[in-house]
Design a protein around this motif. Structure first.
Motif, PDB file in Angstrom:
ATOM      1  N   LEU A 314       1.906  -8.497   2.564  1.00 32.38           N
ATOM      2  CA  LEU A 314       1.744  -9.247   1.318  1.00 32.38           C
ATOM      3  C   LEU A 314       1.698  -8.308   0.113  1.00 32.38           C
ATOM      4  CD1 LEU A 314      -0.884 -11.918   2.459  1.00 32.38           C
ATOM      5  CD2 LEU A 314       1.573 -12.253   2.055  1.00 32.38           C
ATOM      6  N   LEU A 315       1.051  -7.149   0.275  1.00 28.51           N
ATOM      7  CA  LEU A 315       0.998  -6.184  -0.821  1.00 28.51           C
ATOM      8  C   LEU A 315       2.387  -5.644  -1.153  1.00 28.51           C
ATOM      9  CD1 LEU A 315      -2.191  -4.098   0.129  1.00 28.51           C
ATOM     10  CD2 LEU A 315      -1.940  -5.671  -1.799  1.00 28.51           C
ATOM     11  N   PHE A 316       3.262  -5.593  -0.160  1.00 31.34           N
ATOM     12  CA  PHE A 316       4.608  -5.065  -0.364  1.00 31.34           C
ATOM     13  C   PHE A 316       5.571  -6.107  -0.933  1.00 31.34           C
ATOM     14  CE2 PHE A 316       8.857  -3.849   1.156  1.00 31.34           C
ATOM     15  CZ  PHE A 316       8.938  -2.592   0.585  1.00 31.34           C
ATOM     16  N   PRO A 318       5.841  -7.938  -3.633  1.00 31.26           N
ATOM     17  CA  PRO A 318       6.375  -7.865  -4.999  1.00 31.26           C
ATOM     18  C   PRO A 318       7.638  -7.019  -5.145  1.00 31.26           C
ATOM     19  CG  PRO A 318       3.987  -7.680  -5.053  1.00 31.26           C
ATOM     20  CD  PRO A 318       4.384  -7.650  -3.603  1.00 31.26           C
ATOM     21  N   TRP A 319       7.851  -6.050  -4.255  1.00 29.35           N
ATOM     22  CA  TRP A 319       9.070  -5.222  -4.347  1.00 29.35           C
ATOM     23  C   TRP A 319      10.326  -6.085  -4.187  1.00 29.35           C
ATOM     24  CZ3 TRP A 319       9.043   0.571  -3.718  1.00 29.35           C
ATOM     25  CH2 TRP A 319      10.339   1.100  -3.801  1.00 29.35           C
ATOM     26  N   PRO A 320      10.512  -6.805  -3.059  1.00 31.17           N
ATOM     27  CA  PRO A 320      11.711  -7.653  -2.967  1.00 31.17           C
ATOM     28  C   PRO A 320      11.744  -8.753  -4.022  1.00 31.17           C
ATOM     29  CG  PRO A 320      10.253  -8.007  -1.080  1.00 31.17           C
ATOM     30  CD  PRO A 320       9.762  -6.791  -1.789  1.00 31.17           C
ATOM     31  N   ILE A 321      10.578  -9.228  -4.463  1.00 28.40           N
ATOM     32  CA  ILE A 321      10.570 -10.227  -5.539  1.00 28.40           C
ATOM     33  C   ILE A 321      11.158  -9.616  -6.810  1.00 28.40           C
ATOM     34  CG2 ILE A 321       9.065 -11.551  -7.084  1.00 28.40           C
ATOM     35  CD1 ILE A 321       7.274 -12.117  -4.719  1.00 28.40           C
ATOM     36  N   GLY A 322      10.810  -8.346  -7.088  1.00 26.60           N
ATOM     37  CA  GLY A 322      11.384  -7.666  -8.247  1.00 26.60           C
ATOM     38  C   GLY A 322      12.904  -7.553  -8.151  1.00 26.60           C
ATOM     39  N   ILE A 323      13.415  -7.257  -6.958  1.00 27.02           N
ATOM     40  CA  ILE A 323      14.865  -7.204  -6.761  1.00 27.02           C
ATOM     41  C   ILE A 323      15.480  -8.571  -7.013  1.00 27.02           C
ATOM     42  CG2 ILE A 323      16.702  -6.772  -5.085  1.00 27.02           C
ATOM     43  CD1 ILE A 323      14.920  -4.733  -3.746  1.00 27.02           C
ATOM     44  N   MET A 324      14.826  -9.608  -6.520  1.00 27.33           N
ATOM     45  CA  MET A 324      15.333 -10.965  -6.721  1.00 27.33           C
ATOM     46  C   MET A 324      15.391 -11.323  -8.202  1.00 27.33           C
ATOM     47  SD  MET A 324      13.138 -12.701  -3.619  1.00 27.33           S
ATOM     48  CE  MET A 324      13.392 -14.381  -4.184  1.00 27.33           C
ATOM     49  N   LEU A 325      14.436 -10.846  -8.972  1.00 27.32           N
ATOM     50  CA  LEU A 325      14.400 -11.152 -10.402  1.00 27.32           C
ATOM     51  C   LEU A 325      15.464 -10.373 -11.177  1.00 27.32           C
ATOM     52  CD1 LEU A 325      10.531 -11.151 -11.014  1.00 27.32           C
ATOM     53  CD2 LEU A 325      12.038 -13.140 -10.949  1.00 27.32           C
ATOM     54  N   ARG A 372       2.842  -2.361  -9.636  1.00 20.83           N
ATOM     55  CA  ARG A 372       3.602  -1.124  -9.417  1.00 20.83           C
ATOM     56  C   ARG A 372       4.781  -1.384  -8.474  1.00 20.83           C
ATOM     57  NH1 ARG A 372      -0.717   3.343 -10.437  1.00 20.83           N
ATOM     58  NH2 ARG A 372      -2.503   2.085 -11.035  1.00 20.83           N
ATOM     59  N   ASN A 373       4.538  -2.151  -7.398  1.00 22.62           N
ATOM     60  CA  ASN A 373       5.630  -2.513  -6.497  1.00 22.62           C
ATOM     61  C   ASN A 373       6.658  -3.393  -7.200  1.00 22.62           C
ATOM     62  OD1 ASN A 373       5.384  -1.308  -3.911  1.00 22.62           O
ATOM     63  ND2 ASN A 373       3.618  -2.579  -3.455  1.00 22.62           N
ATOM     64  N   LEU A 374       6.181  -4.294  -8.040  1.00 23.79           N
ATOM     65  CA  LEU A 374       7.098  -5.163  -8.786  1.00 23.79           C
ATOM     66  C   LEU A 374       8.004  -4.347  -9.696  1.00 23.79           C
ATOM     67  CD1 LEU A 374       7.906  -8.108  -9.461  1.00 23.79           C
ATOM     68  CD2 LEU A 374       6.214  -8.028 -11.308  1.00 23.79           C
ATOM     69  N   LEU A 375       7.438  -3.344 -10.375  1.00 24.13           N
ATOM     70  CA  LEU A 375       8.236  -2.483 -11.246  1.00 24.13           C
ATOM     71  C   LEU A 375       9.301  -1.740 -10.443  1.00 24.13           C
ATOM     72  CD1 LEU A 375       8.770  -1.197 -13.981  1.00 24.13           C
ATOM     73  CD2 LEU A 375       6.957   0.457 -13.508  1.00 24.13           C
ATOM     74  N   CYS A 376       8.923  -1.244  -9.260  1.00 27.17           N
ATOM     75  CA  CYS A 376       9.902  -0.575  -8.393  1.00 27.17           C
ATOM     76  C   CYS A 376      11.035  -1.522  -8.010  1.00 27.17           C
ATOM     77  CB  CYS A 376       9.220  -0.051  -7.133  1.00 27.17           C
ATOM     78  SG  CYS A 376       8.117   1.352  -7.380  1.00 27.17           S
ATOM     79  N   GLY A 377      10.677  -2.752  -7.628  1.00 27.19           N
ATOM     80  CA  GLY A 377      11.698  -3.712  -7.232  1.00 27.19           C
ATOM     81  C   GLY A 377      12.628  -4.071  -8.370  1.00 27.19           C
ATOM     82  N   ILE A 378      12.071  -4.259  -9.574  1.00 29.80           N
ATOM     83  CA  ILE A 378      12.914  -4.563 -10.733  1.00 29.80           C
ATOM     84  C   ILE A 378      13.866  -3.406 -11.010  1.00 29.80           C
ATOM     85  CG2 ILE A 378      12.864  -4.901 -13.240  1.00 29.80           C
ATOM     86  CD1 ILE A 378      10.270  -6.491 -12.845  1.00 29.80           C
ATOM     87  N   GLY A 379      13.344  -2.182 -10.942  1.00 26.72           N
ATOM     88  CA  GLY A 379      14.195  -1.023 -11.171  1.00 26.72           C
ATOM     89  C   GLY A 379      15.300  -0.901 -10.143  1.00 26.72           C
ATOM     90  N   PHE A 380      14.949  -1.073  -8.862  1.00 21.42           N
ATOM     91  CA  PHE A 380      15.968  -0.941  -7.820  1.00 21.42           C
ATOM     92  C   PHE A 380      16.995  -2.068  -7.919  1.00 21.42           C
ATOM     93  CE2 PHE A 380      17.838  -0.914  -3.614  1.00 21.42           C
ATOM     94  CZ  PHE A 380      17.988   0.440  -3.384  1.00 21.42           C
TER      95      PHE A 380
END
Length: 470
Positions: A314-316, A318-325, A372-380
């Protein structure tokens, strides 16, 4: 204007057939991604059900990865000769039938062997996915559709653990594989709409190159796995030396062969395009950073912070959510603006996100980890779609299959390098690794290397901007 609207002069398929082919390809992609992301949560239950040791059950996951890595380049080359439709249908049929066999498996050996077959079928589909997308859609929509494809992969990755947990609770582990059977049948029925490549190659297949490619990638995966056990297994160092030597020797021989073969498995002349080669190098460096982080974060959450496996997942999320966004918007922008600029912006955001993860305190709140994970996902997500478009658009349409295979190889190679880095660092700190400062120091070192790799990718990407202006 929609993805399935036709304009005068459009390449690719007409709108109605484009829609059917897209559904077939997205279904196959979702199946292969979900199969990997769902399975990890089921390994303990599979080990108990088949009366197998936990270490043996890990090969249920590793066998699939090994088969995919060893055959990606081979299938990318075969696509140029057999045609996209035939290879896609054949790979999907193998994957679907192997999934049925996995669901009916009565022993660990049987399940592992069928996972190898699953990996072979999955590699046939994954190796030519971007090439099929380029053949289906006109160039004016290439960035947008690659962004939507990244969205699909990220969504499947995010949903996988939750869906896997639900299937495990309600129906049992065989249904993790059985669910692929009806989905595969639907994709096969619609796969008739998938087009063939414009000009199938008539040259002979490079059998020697295929053997060397499989040996190099297989040995490299095994060497990366040995790195993860350097501190816990006496034979790991010996295995690392053996497999590392084979990987280096086979890799050197493969490159030597490709430079001299009349019809090489991987046409190295594509790297003569500076834009293509720089995009490929950027991809490798970025996936090294991502691979390090994907392996290091679970250790951080579970070993240092003491979270459960479910809470770690669950903590991880936000990363794929950031990619989806980010990915769909980045893909759409890549059809209008230079991909190098967009990719550089994404890499800068990814580097900032990784740096923020490396600076996490010893006791971090969930929301502090999440942003922080969300920012990584958005960047990637903002990086990946434009960069993939840059690679595919800088080769002729007839060579899209080879470019698609190189893209997949770069991704696999980078992620495996990341895994090896984490293995070496954690094995160095193995005696002190735990919930204290030493464990945190080891994870921070891993994340610092991930930041450095991403900054390297950013430098290469910025170099593309300078080259384009020159």
């Amino acid at each position: 204007m929609t993805l399935f609207s036709d304009l005068p002069g459009d390449e690719g398929l007409p709108g109605p057939r484009r829609r059917l082919a897209m559904i077939a390809l997205t279904t196959a992609t979702a199946m292969t991604v979900l199969d990997g992301s769902m399975l990890n949560v089921a390994l303990p239950q599979i080990a108990r059900a088949l009366d197998a040791p936990a270490g043996g059950a890990l090969w249920v996951a590793n066998a699939y990865l090994l088969a995919v890595a060893m055959t990606l380049a081979i299938f990318a080359a075969l696509a140029e000769r057999l045609g996209y439709r035939r290879l896609f249908a054949g790979g999907l049929a193998v994957f679907t039938l192997a999934s049925l066999g996995c669901a009916l498996s009565s022993s660990l050996a049987m399940l592992t062997a069928l996972r190898v077959l699953q990996g072979i079928g999955g590699a046939a589909c994954l190796s030519i996915g971007p090439a099929i997308l380029r053949t289906i859609f006109p160039n004016r929509l290439l960035g947008r559709i690659l962004g939507l494809n990244a969205l699909l992969v990220a969504a499947s990755t995010a949903v996988g653990p939750t869906l896997g947990g639900a299937l495990l609770s309600w129906l049992g582990w065989p249904w993790l594989f059985a669910i692929n059977v009806p989905l595969g049948a639907i994709a096969l029925a619609l796969g008739r709409a998938v087009p063939d490549n414009p000009q199938p190659a008539s040259a002979r297949f490079d059998s020697a190159g295929a053997v060397l490619s499989a040996a190099a990638m297989g040995a490299f995966i095994m060497a990366a796995d040995a790195c993860a056990h350097l501190g816990t297994a006496d034979r790991a160092r010996q295995a690392l030396v053996i497999y590392g030597s084979i990987a280096v020797a086979a890799g050197w021989a493969f490159v030597w062969r490709q430079r001299r073969a009349a019809a090489p498995l991987v046409p190295l002349d594509m790297f003569a395009s500076r834009r293509f080669s720089m995009a490929a190098l950027t991809s490798v460096a970025s996936f090294v950073g991502q691979g390090i982080t994907f392996v290091a974060l679970p250790f951080l959450f579970q070993t240092v912070y003491g979270d459960s496996a479910l809470h770690s997942a669950l903590l991880f999320t936000p990363w794929p959510i950031g990619i989806m966004l980010a990915a769909p918007h980045a893909g759409r922008l890549a059809d209008r603006y230079p991909a190098a600029i967009l990719s550089s912006i994404g890499l800068a955001l990814l580097a900032a996100g990784l740096l923020s993860l490396a600076l996490l305190p010893m006791e971090a709140q969930a929301w502090d980890i999440a942003w922080r994970n969300l920012l990584c996902g958005i960047g990637f997500g903002f990086f990946q779609s434009p960069n993939n478009r840059e690679m595919l658009s800088n080769v002729a349409r007839a060579r899209s299959g080879a470019a698609s295979g190189i893209l997949a190889i770069m991704r696999t190679f980078g992620q495996c390098c990341g895994t090896a880095v984490v293995g070496i660092v954690l094995s160095t700190f193995d005696r002190d690794l735990g919930g204290g400062a030493a464990g945190m120091h080891a994870i921070r070192l891993c994340l610092a290397i991930a930041v450095a790799s991403t900054v390297m990718a950013l430098c290469i990407s910025v170099g593309r901007i300078r080259h384009a202006r020159a």
